[in-house]
Design an enzyme around this catalytic site. Structure first.
Site, PDB file in Angstrom:
ATOM      1  N   GLU A  45      -8.402 -56.610 -37.065  1.00 21.46           N
ATOM      2  CA  GLU A  45      -8.974 -56.487 -35.811  1.00 21.46           C
ATOM      3  C   GLU A  45      -9.509 -55.118 -35.591  1.00 21.46           C
ATOM      4  O   GLU A  45      -8.257 -54.390 -35.278  1.00 21.46           O
ATOM      5  CB  GLU A  45      -7.875 -57.063 -34.539  1.00 21.46           C
ATOM      6  CG  GLU A  45      -8.515 -56.768 -33.188  1.00 21.46           C
ATOM      7  CD  GLU A  45      -7.768 -57.096 -32.114  1.00 21.46           C
ATOM      8  OE1 GLU A  45      -6.509 -57.772 -32.498  1.00 21.46           O
ATOM      9  OE2 GLU A  45      -7.665 -56.604 -31.140  1.00 21.46           O
ATOM     10  N   ARG A  49     -12.640 -49.014 -29.744  1.00 19.36           N
ATOM     11  CA  ARG A  49     -11.966 -48.145 -28.949  1.00 19.36           C
ATOM     12  C   ARG A  49     -12.195 -46.576 -29.533  1.00 19.36           C
ATOM     13  O   ARG A  49     -11.648 -45.877 -29.072  1.00 19.36           O
ATOM     14  CB  ARG A  49     -10.210 -48.282 -29.060  1.00 19.36           C
ATOM     15  CG  ARG A  49      -9.784 -49.526 -28.176  1.00 19.36           C
ATOM     16  CD  ARG A  49      -8.265 -49.255 -27.999  1.00 19.36           C
ATOM     17  NE  ARG A  49      -7.770 -50.872 -28.138  1.00 19.36           N
ATOM     18  CZ  ARG A  49      -6.749 -51.112 -28.195  1.00 19.36           C
ATOM     19  NH1 ARG A  49      -5.882 -50.153 -28.202  1.00 19.36           N
ATOM     20  NH2 ARG A  49      -6.270 -52.362 -28.429  1.00 19.36           N
ATOM     21  N   LYS A 133      -4.997 -64.629 -26.965  1.00 22.40           N
ATOM     22  CA  LYS A 133      -4.016 -63.624 -27.276  1.00 22.40           C
ATOM     23  C   LYS A 133      -3.184 -63.355 -26.017  1.00 22.40           C
ATOM     24  O   LYS A 133      -3.863 -63.170 -24.779  1.00 22.40           O
ATOM     25  CB  LYS A 133      -5.108 -62.622 -27.259  1.00 22.40           C
ATOM     26  CG  LYS A 133      -4.386 -61.127 -27.559  1.00 22.40           C
ATOM     27  CD  LYS A 133      -5.441 -60.248 -27.928  1.00 22.40           C
ATOM     28  CE  LYS A 133      -4.956 -58.719 -28.199  1.00 22.40           C
ATOM     29  NZ  LYS A 133      -5.552 -57.849 -28.948  1.00 22.40           N
TER      30      LYS A 133
HETATM   31  C1  3PG Z   1      -3.191 -52.756 -28.322  1.00 22.87           C
HETATM   32  O1  3PG Z   1      -4.258 -53.839 -28.125  1.00 22.87           O
HETATM   33  O2  3PG Z   1      -2.864 -51.981 -28.485  1.00 22.87           O
HETATM   34  C2  3PG Z   1      -2.112 -53.917 -28.973  1.00 22.87           C
HETATM   35  O3  3PG Z   1      -1.512 -54.495 -27.943  1.00 22.87           O
HETATM   36  C3  3PG Z   1      -1.291 -53.350 -29.996  1.00 22.87           C
HETATM   37  O4  3PG Z   1       0.029 -52.984 -29.246  1.00 22.87           O
HETATM   38  P1  3PG Z   1       1.186 -52.528 -30.069  1.00 22.87           P
HETATM   39  O5  3PG Z   1       0.556 -50.937 -30.366  1.00 22.87           O
HETATM   40  O6  3PG Z   1       2.313 -52.491 -29.188  1.00 22.87           O
HETATM   41  O7  3PG Z   1       1.214 -53.189 -31.416  1.00 22.87           O
END
Ligand code: 3PG
Length: 215
Positions: A45, A49, A133
């Site tokens: 994924e 960002r 999700k």
């Molecule tokens: C995110 O989108 O940043 C995810 O939720 C990842 O979360 P995590 O860093 O707790 O795995």
């Protein structure tokens, strides 16, 4: 309720762990994809960002066709065309809007919408989605929340993301309504910055072994 190709009931990838990736350098994308595959993970994924996300998706799509390539953090309808053009074969979002659903549906892009409440699950289901999700999973109540959702909404299946780690992933995956988990722990920022692909392969191997042991 509609049935269409955007509703992702049985993803083609085999991994039950989805690495949530924030890349600062598009040149890291291909070696990262190989490192994950080496560790048994055939899905990425790549989140929108960073400025290089689309470039990174494009690079993996071109060089590592065996990787199942998802675009994450897709929050605006206009991004759907961009991620498809870059080569993503599915998209995930922390939420779900009508505009996003219209866009993925017109583009026939498989989509995993984000949900956090029973009403959001029901709304996503009304749109035809049964794989969602759960985000942010821990803040939403984690294991307890998933168990609670399973009673009235047994047909919804989840990819909890947010707070999942090697310490708790087996507990999540043991739930009947959890199809897979997502998380950023597989691709730590310092390992990416240092190009420490061996460390990422090791993290992937550990996660793969945990999911297999749970199967
Ligand atoms: C995110 O989108 O940043 C995810 O939720 C990842 O979360 P995590 O860093 O707790 O795995």
């Amino acid at each position: 309720m509609t049935s269409n190709t955007t509703c992702f009931t049985r993803p083609a990838f085999t991994s039950r762990v989805v690495p949530v990736i924030v890349l600062g350098d598009a040149a890291h994308a291909v070696p990262l994809a190989h490192a994950l595959l080496e560790g048994g993970i055939d899905v990425m994924e790549i989140t929108l960002r960073s400025d290089v996300a689309l470039q990174a998706i494009e690079a993996v799509a071109r060089a590592v066709p065996e990787m199942h390539l998802g675009a994450g953090t897709v929050t605006r309808a206009a991004e759907v065309r961009l991620v498809i053009d870059a080569g993503a074969t599915f998209a995930l979002s922390p939420g779900c809007t009508d505009a996003l659903v219209d866009a993925v549906r017109s583009a026939h892009l498989p989509f995993i919408p984000g949900v956090m409440t029973p009403s959001e699950v029901m709304r996503a289901r009304d749109h035809g989605f049964t794989l969602m999700k759960l985000f942010p999973a821990t803040q939403a109540g984690g294991i307890g929340m998933l168990k609670a959702l399973g009673a009235p909404l047994p047909d919804a299946r989840f990819c909890p993301t947010g707070g999942v780690s090697p310490d708790n992933l087996r507990d999540f995956l043991a739930l009947p309504n959890v199809a897979m988990v997502g998380g950023s722990w597989l691709t730590p920022a310092d390992a990416l910055a240092q190009g420490d692909w061996a460390r990422i392969t090791q993290l992937a191997r550990t996660a793969t072994a945990l999911t297999t042991a749970n199967a």
